[in-house]
Design an enzyme around this catalytic site. Sequence first.
Site, mmCIF file in Angstrom:
data_model
loop_
_atom_site.group_PDB
_atom_site.id
_atom_site.type_symbol
_atom_site.label_atom_id
_atom_site.label_comp_id
_atom_site.label_asym_id
_atom_site.label_seq_id
_atom_site.Cartn_x
_atom_site.Cartn_y
_atom_site.Cartn_z
ATOM 1 C CB THR A 1 3.479 -11.683 3.498
ATOM 2 O OG1 THR A 1 2.565 -10.971 4.306
ATOM 3 C CG2 THR A 1 2.121 -11.537 1.783
ATOM 4 C CD GLU B 1 10.220 -3.711 6.667
ATOM 5 O OE1 GLU B 1 9.602 -4.507 6.842
ATOM 6 O OE2 GLU B 1 9.688 -3.234 6.398
ATOM 7 C CB CYS C 1 10.854 -0.807 1.161
ATOM 8 S SG CYS C 1 11.089 -0.286 -0.258
ATOM 9 C CB SER D 1 5.863 -7.831 4.970
ATOM 10 O OG SER D 1 4.958 -8.963 5.214
ATOM 11 C CD1 TRP E 1 -0.898 -1.408 2.708
ATOM 12 C CD2 TRP E 1 0.797 0.068 3.625
ATOM 13 N NE1 TRP E 1 0.821 -2.054 4.363
ATOM 14 C CE2 TRP E 1 1.518 -0.159 4.567
ATOM 15 C CE3 TRP E 1 1.463 1.739 2.873
ATOM 16 C CZ2 TRP E 1 2.152 0.359 5.665
ATOM 17 C CZ3 TRP E 1 2.363 2.440 4.503
ATOM 18 C CH2 TRP E 1 2.453 1.242 5.608
ATOM 19 C CE LYS F 1 -3.751 -9.036 -2.978
ATOM 20 N NZ LYS F 1 -4.036 -8.041 -2.230
ATOM 21 C CD GLU G 1 12.524 -5.775 -5.507
ATOM 22 O OE1 GLU G 1 12.456 -5.194 -4.612
ATOM 23 O OE2 GLU G 1 13.093 -6.038 -6.370
#
Length: 492
Positions: free
Chosen positions: A241, A393, A294, A238, A161, A185, A259
Amino acid sequence: MSLSFDPDKIRADAPHFIDGRRVADGDGAEIEVRRPSDLRVVTSIKAAGEETVDRAARSAVAALGESRWAGRNPRDRAAVLIRFADLVVRNVEELARLEAWSSTRLIAETVPRDVVRTAEIIRYYGEQADKIEGVLTTTAADATCMIVHEPYGVVGAIIPWNFPLINAAMKVAPALVAGNAVLLKPSELTPFSAVRLAELAVEAGLPAGLFNVLQGGGATGSAIVRHPAVGKVSFTGSTATGRRILEDAAAGTKPATLELGGKSPIVVLPDVRDRARLAGLIANAFTYNGGQVCTAGTRLIVHRAQADELIDRVAAIVATRRPGPTWDDTSSLSPIVSERQAARAESLLKGTVAAGATIRLGGRRHAGANAGIFLEPTVLEGVGPSSPGFLEEFFAPILAVYRYDDEEEAIALAYHPLYALAASLHTDDAAKAMALPRRIEAGFVWVNAHGRAPESTAPQGGFRGSGYGKDMGRAGLEAYLRQKTVWHSHSM
Ligand code: NAD
């Protein structure tokens, strides 16, 4: 000219986009979508379940066959992508407002940056269409061996996002120009701009069905990765995921580009003369987009003798950051994307302090900025190697300071046991500027800068826990092509 706008004048829904049309219905869960600036519910999405994903995948396969997209003259693909980029530029105001209205991106940045970058990325890849070349290998005279590049077919692209438009363009443009169809997506937190982007692609002449958008959360993403028609997966998000996506991809023996997260060091050598510029770079590195980047610089590695002076300079700069809604062009600190993400960062901060760190600056929510959540730019000291604030993070504007005595110690401190996404090195010494980046383990090292590369030519992507494969640059195109060997025997 003011860029500010009235958020209540924006009306947007977030349907799926399948076979060139908006599709409101889905067979998955209903998910409420809130805009980060005031956390107001702006719509709800009917997520795509297995059935809707299957419908989109079938439409993509059929469109590839009917349009002969991959087999066309590459200049045709170039022309479509270049028209697509032009349309993005022509619709800059609408796209910039939609992005700012619905995400953490400030309108002062979406106009000159996000939308312009999105168009540049699409144009860059459009121009690559007829530069995909094969190789003839050396053989005996009675044979010819060709290595050709071909698309995978249908690509699944799953994005986060934090930069919805740019992240979409970085995957969709190279995938399409390579001759693939895409199932994109977006994050369930920012489902809007991807649909508009897909519509503009069709308006530019992209055959319907080649760029589909599926709305939903993890279940939708997983259904895309597992769908048998999907031949390649490209994911940004992340590390946790990313691991789940790899499991799904492994079950179908599909390649994946990942990534993932980062915990990027900012290594400052004592010879930097322009301290004001340096402090500005550091302030930006950890507060840009509310720290939700990131590659954010979250570990400042500075010589002991200069640490206090530099932190004071950084503190003075971040004190001028103005939290405020993304649609107000005087805002200069982004909201945290959701209550859940803010609670996660705050609990991590609490755990880090409990593990021995001290808060030198910030550490609280800004009071009364808006109904959204704005975390104060925060500077920590004493974040040890087993502290949660070192291992994970924050994804919030939080910087940890590490003091060193000699250069070897600085390089050792730059290493992170999990993440190796990005890093920056700051020095006025030309020899060190050339030599030291090679000793810092990260997929992208800036020298005397920290932040996204301004050119589409620069590949980006991490190592180890930060993933593998690249977005952007030539490598970002090759990610959507597979190699085929064709052997001709012509013995008489
Ligand atoms: P996330 O991992 O929670 O979600 C990313 C996307 O994956 C979303 O679209 C989400 O719906 C989807 N998803 C969730 N579970 C899934 C599953 N099991 N299968 C398939 N898809 C699934 O990440 P986020 O919170 O949206 O974004 C923040 C993270 O993204 C941070 O870790 C950040 O470092 C990372 N990030 C990395 C880069 C990079 O280039 N390396 C760029 C931006 C963000």
